[in-house]
Design a protein around this motif. Structure first.
Motif, PDB file in Angstrom:
ATOM      1  N   ASP A   1       0.854  -1.194   0.000  1.00 30.86           N
ATOM      2  CA  ASP A   1       0.000   0.000   0.000  1.00 30.86           C
ATOM      3  C   ASP A   1       0.891   1.246   0.000  1.00 30.86           C
ATOM      4  OD1 ASP A   1      -1.751   2.104   0.547  1.00 30.86           O
ATOM      5  OD2 ASP A   1      -3.004   0.894   1.876  1.00 30.86           O
ATOM      6  N   LEU A   2       1.128   1.802  -1.171  1.00 32.67           N
ATOM      7  CA  LEU A   2       2.029   2.951  -1.299  1.00 32.67           C
ATOM      8  C   LEU A   2       1.508   4.151  -0.518  1.00 32.67           C
ATOM      9  CD1 LEU A   2       4.543   4.230  -2.514  1.00 32.67           C
ATOM     10  CD2 LEU A   2       3.191   4.745  -4.578  1.00 32.67           C
ATOM     11  N   ASP A   3       0.214   4.395  -0.558  1.00 38.36           N
ATOM     12  CA  ASP A   3      -0.340   5.536   0.170  1.00 38.36           C
ATOM     13  C   ASP A   3      -0.111   5.385   1.676  1.00 38.36           C
ATOM     14  OD1 ASP A   3      -1.200   6.736  -2.145  1.00 38.36           O
ATOM     15  OD2 ASP A   3      -3.218   5.870  -2.050  1.00 38.36           O
ATOM     16  N   LEU A   4      -0.294   4.183   2.203  1.00 37.16           N
ATOM     17  CA  LEU A   4      -0.087   3.956   3.628  1.00 37.16           C
ATOM     18  C   LEU A   4       1.380   4.168   4.001  1.00 37.16           C
ATOM     19  CD1 LEU A   4      -0.956   2.984   6.434  1.00 37.16           C
ATOM     20  CD2 LEU A   4      -0.590   0.633   5.638  1.00 37.16           C
ATOM     21  N   ILE A   5       2.282   3.653   3.204  1.00 36.01           N
ATOM     22  CA  ILE A   5       3.709   3.805   3.499  1.00 36.01           C
ATOM     23  C   ILE A   5       4.107   5.282   3.441  1.00 36.01           C
ATOM     24  CG2 ILE A   5       6.044   3.200   2.767  1.00 36.01           C
ATOM     25  CD1 ILE A   5       4.285   0.915   4.029  1.00 36.01           C
ATOM     26  N   ARG A   6       3.607   5.996   2.456  1.00 38.02           N
ATOM     27  CA  ARG A   6       3.906   7.429   2.380  1.00 38.02           C
ATOM     28  C   ARG A   6       3.332   8.173   3.581  1.00 38.02           C
ATOM     29  NH1 ARG A   6       2.818   8.459  -4.124  1.00 38.02           N
ATOM     30  NH2 ARG A   6       4.985   8.060  -4.789  1.00 38.02           N
ATOM     31  N   ALA A   7       2.144   7.765   4.013  1.00 39.12           N
ATOM     32  CA  ALA A   7       1.535   8.409   5.178  1.00 39.12           C
ATOM     33  C   ALA A   7       2.365   8.153   6.434  1.00 39.12           C
ATOM     34  CB  ALA A   7       0.110   7.898   5.374  1.00 39.12           C
ATOM     35  N   ARG A   8       2.896   6.946   6.571  1.00 41.14           N
ATOM     36  CA  ARG A   8       3.743   6.627   7.723  1.00 41.14           C
ATOM     37  C   ARG A   8       5.027   7.459   7.692  1.00 41.14           C
ATOM     38  NH1 ARG A   8       2.319   5.574  11.965  1.00 41.14           N
ATOM     39  NH2 ARG A   8       0.692   6.913  11.150  1.00 41.14           N
ATOM     40  N   LEU A   9       5.605   7.559   6.517  1.00 40.61           N
ATOM     41  CA  LEU A   9       6.816   8.364   6.371  1.00 40.61           C
ATOM     42  C   LEU A   9       6.540   9.831   6.683  1.00 40.61           C
ATOM     43  CD1 LEU A   9       8.175   6.684   3.128  1.00 40.61           C
ATOM     44  CD2 LEU A   9       9.331   6.661   5.354  1.00 40.61           C
ATOM     45  N   ALA A  10       5.416  10.329   6.181  1.00 36.99           N
ATOM     46  CA  ALA A  10       5.064  11.727   6.442  1.00 36.99           C
ATOM     47  C   ALA A  10       4.810  11.979   7.920  1.00 36.99           C
ATOM     48  CB  ALA A  10       3.822  12.102   5.622  1.00 36.99           C
ATOM     49  N   ALA A  11       4.337  10.945   8.631  1.00 33.87           N
ATOM     50  CA  ALA A  11       4.070  11.078  10.066  1.00 33.87           C
ATOM     51  C   ALA A  11       5.338  10.958  10.898  1.00 33.87           C
ATOM     52  CB  ALA A  11       3.060  10.019  10.499  1.00 33.87           C
ATOM     53  N   GLY A  12       6.458  10.641  10.251  1.00 31.79           N
ATOM     54  CA  GLY A  12       7.722  10.594  10.981  1.00 31.79           C
ATOM     55  C   GLY A  12       8.340   9.225  11.138  1.00 31.79           C
ATOM     56  N   ALA A  13       7.769   8.194  10.498  1.00 31.24           N
ATOM     57  CA  ALA A  13       8.366   6.861  10.597  1.00 31.24           C
ATOM     58  C   ALA A  13       9.768   6.870   9.994  1.00 31.24           C
ATOM     59  CB  ALA A  13       7.499   5.831   9.881  1.00 31.24           C
TER      60      ALA A  13
END
Length: 320
Positions: free
Chosen positions: A19-31
């Motif tokens: 899930d590219l959107d989920l991974i990008r969201a995690r990265l954007a949240a600071g993962a």
């Protein structure tokens, strides 16, 4: 960050690394793109195995080092081992090195030469080619796996014994012919037969013999494989119908550990031939056992039956 922190990777399930959107969201949240994934730590390694090429490419742009190692292997090595060709290509496009030396001399590139995609990466020079023995092992795997074919083996156990005939193995086990047993009844309701756990099949095959039991784990127990392995080697395996296959190896009567390996569980100090065998027979534990004992089966009949003979083992503790 703590594993339960909202900015980490803890909420990403094994089936969500595509899930590219989920991974990008995690990265954007600071993962952290470099670490923090449950047991296996590095997101890029997990994505190389479980993810999509798009997720792999996204993470590869974010990490400090696309060739960072986890327990002696890079994400590219993981992708090659697990047969994730598209992910491997995405990693190379991001700068990963297929010929970086690592475990047992098996760079990702050399490992790919032994598998179904030997042209995955251009070979820099002949020094990276497979040895004669490695090429022979790869050729045998390509023959043996389709020769055995696909069949359901949940509940089955076996022992593959090298250089020992069925008659000799029978003698070593002090077994007798089980001519009085209703085999059909055993197949239908083995749990109603008092000595079902001591009834096994045995078959001569090129290179040795195979001992099987369709309804239990007796052939894979220490008491069986130790008794048949003096001066030779025996690979035993049990396919638990509740899930997973486990086994052990006995060489010259001494038990050695073995469990099916994944790209994450192969020890960094494993021998080169162990790494190759784990790669060639990934997800094929029965073929792995046959190859480990150098049994060159032409088909699956010695495994699926009927066996050459049915035996009754003597009553004893087979777990010691």
């Amino acid at each position: 960050m703590a594993a339960t922190d909202d900015v980490g990777w803890w909420i990403v399930g094994w089936d969500e690394w595509t899930d590219l959107d989920l991974i990008r969201a995690r990265l954007a949240a600071g993962a952290d793109p470099n670490s923090g994934v449950r047991i296996f730590d590095k997101p890029l390694h997990i994505a190389a195995d479980w993810g999509s090429p798009e997720v792999v490419a996204e993470l590869a742009m974010r990490v400090d080092d696309v060739d960072a190692e986890l327990r002696g292997r890079t994400a590219l090595w993981t992708a090659v081992f697990e047969g994730r060709v598209d992910n491997a290509r995405a990693l190379v496009a991001a700068g990963a090195d297929p010929w970086r030396p690592m475990m047992g001399g098996w760079s990702p590139g050399r490992l790919s030469l032994a598998g179904p995609t030997p042209d995955l990466f251009p070979i820099p020079s002949s020094e990276f080619s497979l040895s004669e023995a490695e090429a022979a092992a790869a050729t045998e795997a390509a023959r043996l796996i389709p020769a055995l074919g696909d069949f359901y083996y949940g509940g089955l156990s076996l022992a593959c014994v090298a250089d020992v005939s069925a008659a000799e193995a029978t003698a070593r086990l002090e077994a007798t012919l089980a001519d009085d047993v209703d085999i059909d009844a055993l197949y239908e309701a083995w749990y109603n037969v008092s000595d079902a756990d001591r009834i096994v099949g045995i078959t001569d095959v090129p290179g040795g013999c195979v001992i099987t039991q369709p309804w239990g784990n007796t052939p894979s127990t220490p008491g069986v494989i130790k008794r048949v392995s003096p001066d030779t080697v025996c690979y035993g395996m049990y396919a638990n119908p509740k899930g997973g296959s486990g086994g052990r190896v006995s060489r010259d009567g001494a038990i050695l550990g073995w469990e099916p390996d994944t790209a994450f569980t192969i020890p960094p100090d494993a021998l080169a031939e162990q790494i190759l065998a784990a790669y060639l027979y990934r997800n094929h534990p029965i073929a792995f056992c046959c190859a480990g004992a150098d049994l060159r089966l032409a088909d699956a009949r010695p495994i699926t039956g009927p066996p050459g003979a049915w035996l009754r083992l003597p009553e004893r503790d087979y777990w010691t």
